[in-house]
Design an enzyme around this catalytic site. Structure first.
Site, PDB file in Angstrom:
ATOM      1  N   GLU A   1     -13.862   5.447  -1.401  1.00 25.84           N
ATOM      2  CA  GLU A   1     -14.781   4.546  -0.706  1.00 25.84           C
ATOM      3  C   GLU A   1     -15.589   5.343   0.319  1.00 25.84           C
ATOM      4  O   GLU A   1     -15.065   5.744   1.353  1.00 25.84           O
ATOM      5  CB  GLU A   1     -13.999   3.414  -0.046  1.00 25.84           C
ATOM      6  CG  GLU A   1     -13.226   2.547  -1.039  1.00 25.84           C
ATOM      7  CD  GLU A   1     -12.310   1.552  -0.356  1.00 25.84           C
ATOM      8  OE1 GLU A   1     -12.821   0.633   0.309  1.00 25.84           O
ATOM      9  OE2 GLU A   1     -11.067   1.707  -0.469  1.00 25.84           O
TER      10      GLU A   1
ATOM     11  N   LYS B   1     -15.978   4.395   4.390  1.00 20.28           N
ATOM     12  CA  LYS B   1     -14.861   4.244   5.312  1.00 20.28           C
ATOM     13  C   LYS B   1     -14.999   5.274   6.425  1.00 20.28           C
ATOM     14  O   LYS B   1     -15.453   6.406   6.210  1.00 20.28           O
ATOM     15  CB  LYS B   1     -13.531   4.441   4.584  1.00 20.28           C
ATOM     16  CG  LYS B   1     -13.237   3.358   3.552  1.00 20.28           C
ATOM     17  CD  LYS B   1     -11.790   3.356   3.105  1.00 20.28           C
ATOM     18  CE  LYS B   1     -10.903   2.757   4.181  1.00 20.28           C
ATOM     19  NZ  LYS B   1      -9.513   2.560   3.697  1.00 20.28           N
TER      20      LYS B   1
ATOM     21  N   GLU C   1       0.850  -1.196   0.000  1.00 21.22           N
ATOM     22  CA  GLU C   1       0.000   0.000   0.000  1.00 21.22           C
ATOM     23  C   GLU C   1       0.879   1.237   0.000  1.00 21.22           C
ATOM     24  O   GLU C   1       1.851   1.316   0.757  1.00 21.22           O
ATOM     25  CB  GLU C   1      -0.897   0.081   1.239  1.00 21.22           C
ATOM     26  CG  GLU C   1      -2.122  -0.788   1.239  1.00 21.22           C
ATOM     27  CD  GLU C   1      -3.010  -0.509   2.459  1.00 21.22           C
ATOM     28  OE1 GLU C   1      -2.955   0.623   2.998  1.00 21.22           O
ATOM     29  OE2 GLU C   1      -3.743  -1.419   2.864  1.00 21.22           O
TER      30      GLU C   1
ATOM     31  N   GLU D   1      -9.580   9.402   4.419  1.00 25.80           N
ATOM     32  CA  GLU D   1      -9.802   7.961   4.303  1.00 25.80           C
ATOM     33  C   GLU D   1     -10.763   7.618   3.173  1.00 25.80           C
ATOM     34  O   GLU D   1     -10.702   6.531   2.605  1.00 25.80           O
ATOM     35  CB  GLU D   1     -10.338   7.389   5.616  1.00 25.80           C
ATOM     36  CG  GLU D   1      -9.300   7.223   6.703  1.00 25.80           C
ATOM     37  CD  GLU D   1      -8.239   6.200   6.333  1.00 25.80           C
ATOM     38  OE1 GLU D   1      -8.599   5.098   5.879  1.00 25.80           O
ATOM     39  OE2 GLU D   1      -7.045   6.510   6.486  1.00 25.80           O
TER      40      GLU D   1
END
Length: 480
Positions: free
Chosen positions: A327, A330, A273, A336
């Site tokens: 997303e 999240k 990541e 985030e």
């Protein structure tokens, strides 16, 4: 001796340059790393897995990392020729560690059922387990061993590797990079046995690396240019004398130093990541679309053209960018929910190259407009330069001195660049560095060639910028 007409001389130069590029390209292919993408699904508005696979293929992405083993996703990935890293979630670590039959059943239901139609290359057993508030660290190594035993049982161990992503918080020290060390309480119970398993099974160590976190927490001490892979003076490691041109390399070398300190120099590392948010809260310094485009765009260039890190120069970099989509479900700070390269609509949050072919195009094509979703991959947001069409060619310091010197020699020799200003005592001799001299020579060649397609590449040793380079007091020309 033959004297060429202007047309023939140009043709001969192009042929010679093509041969030079071929040699550099062969070298680059041998040294280049790979770019993959993290496909998270904590959202209620994402495309179907079938649509996502079409998107991955359209973007020429050949590696994807998941956070589970969702059957719809794995089925959609079947026969796509996309390599897949799947995950056993943290909440299953305890059961997997305590019961071999549980591990057997999990592998049979989630790996054997889909492989080989779905090219599962590895299993991430847990994710950043050391920071899991549920205290699952004590189950990690046993769970990894049981999963590997299950793979052996089903004759999958040679094709599917076992590892577990760690966060940089597992390090006791990370600055300077040479002082890198793991937290003492983790070394004997977890780190060593995990690395023993990885080494003995031919797997790789998974590490999550986020320069963004270091920068946003220390923006007064860390240069943004250094964090975004942009031109900067660099940082010299006081422990080993190595110079770092970006924070990503420095953080990764801290991991390598920590591994070396406990005698695991031979274990490969994959960055599972890394990324940069395009939006954040007011206290998340640096979170912006422009910076995300700079970081991820320059990261791709770094990985595909730059070789290894200062501490491990011969190791290629394999990196999974976080993430494919924004997303919306999240939790946590705004950042985030805004790491995606794509919106759920499949529109790009910003435009960056993801392959060598796209890099070549990006290096010779100025940004089309000032749209916020079209940030230049160099990270330069100088709209005046974009409007006027001014572009320059600069050296890619990450490719290594040998490749850079070969490209410089060509540019000043057969390439016909005007290299008089970088000779000793001349106006652009200082700073007397290979990157500065190569940048001047590459730009001279690029401008003399009319900024034509392919004239600022040099096998990955150069790239186009839209802001005038600054090396001392030297002025880079924009035309001849």
């Amino acid at each position: 001796m033959f004297w060429f007409s202007s047309k023939n001389q140009t043709m001969a130069t192009h042929i010679s340059f093509a041969c030079f590029l071929l040699l550099l390209t062969i070298s680059t292919v041998a040294e280049s790393g790979s770019i993959g993408i993290n496909y998270g699904r904590i959202a209620n508005n994402l495309p179907t897995p079938t649509q996502v696979v079409k998107l991955l293929k359209a973007q020429k992405l050949t590696r994807v990392k998941l956070y589970d083993t969702d059957s719809d996703v794995l089925t959609a990935l079947a026969n796509s020729n996309i390599s897949v890293v799947v995950a056993l979630p943290n909440e299953l670590l305890s059961s997997t560690a305590k019961d071999q039959s549980f591990a057997d059943n999990w592998v049979q239901a989630n790996i054997s059922k889909f492989y080989p139609a779905t090219k599962i290359e590895a299993i991430a057993v847990g994710n950043e387990v050391f920071v899991d508030p549920n205290n699952t660290t004590k189950f990690l190594v046993a769970a990894m061993k049981n999963i590997h035993s299950s793979l052996v049982k089903y004759n999958l161990d040679s094709a599917v590797k076992v590892s577990s992503p760690i966060a940089l918080s597992a390090l006791q020290s990370s600055y300077p990079s040479s002082s890198g060390s793991f937290k003492p309480e983790l070394i004997e119970p977890v780190i060593k046995p995990m690395l023993d398993l990885i080494r003995s099974t031919g797997s790789y160590f998974m590490v999550n690396v986020y320069p963004f976190f270091a920068y946003t927490g220390n923006s007064g001490q860390i240069s943004l240019d250094y964090t975004l892979f942009k031109a900067n003076p660099g940082v010299v490691d006081s422990g080993n004398g190595l110079r770092y041109n970006n924070l990503f390399d420095a953080q990764l070398d801290a991991v390598f130093a920590a591994m070396s300190a406990i005698k695991y120099d031979d274990v490969k590392v994959v960055v599972t990541e890394t990324g940069w948010p395009s939006l954040g809260d007011s206290n998340e310094v640096g979170a912006s679309q422009a910076n995300a485009a700079s970081y991820n765009g320059n990261l791709v260039r770094r990985v595909l053209t730059g070789g290894g890190t200062p501490l491990r120069p011969n190791d290629t970099l394999d990196v999974f960018v976080f993430a494919l989509f924004n997303e919306n479900q999240k939790t946590g700070p705004t950042s985030e929910r805004n790491y995606g390269l794509f919106y759920p609509s499949e529109a790009k949050v910003y435009d960056i190259p993801l392959t060598m072919a796209e890099l070549a195009t990006a290096q010779t094509t100025p940004p089309a407009n000032e749209s916020k979703a079209q940030a230049p991959t160099t990270g330069d947001m100088s709209t005046s330069a974009v409007r006027s069409g001014q572009t320059w060619c600069v050296a890619n310091g990450n490719v290594g001195s040998e490749k850079l010197q070969a490209a410089l020699d060509y540019a000043c020799g057969e390439g016909g660049a005007d290299c008089r200003p970088i000779q000793g005592g001349a106006t652009c001799f200082n700073p007397d560095t290979l990157v500065a001299h190569a940048s001047y020579a590459f730009n001279s060649y690029y401008q003399k060639s009319g900024r034509g397609a392919g004239t600022c590449d040099f096998g990955g040793a150069a790239y186009v910028v839209t802001q005038a380079p600054k090396f001392g007091t030297c002025t880079f020309p924009t035309g001849y």
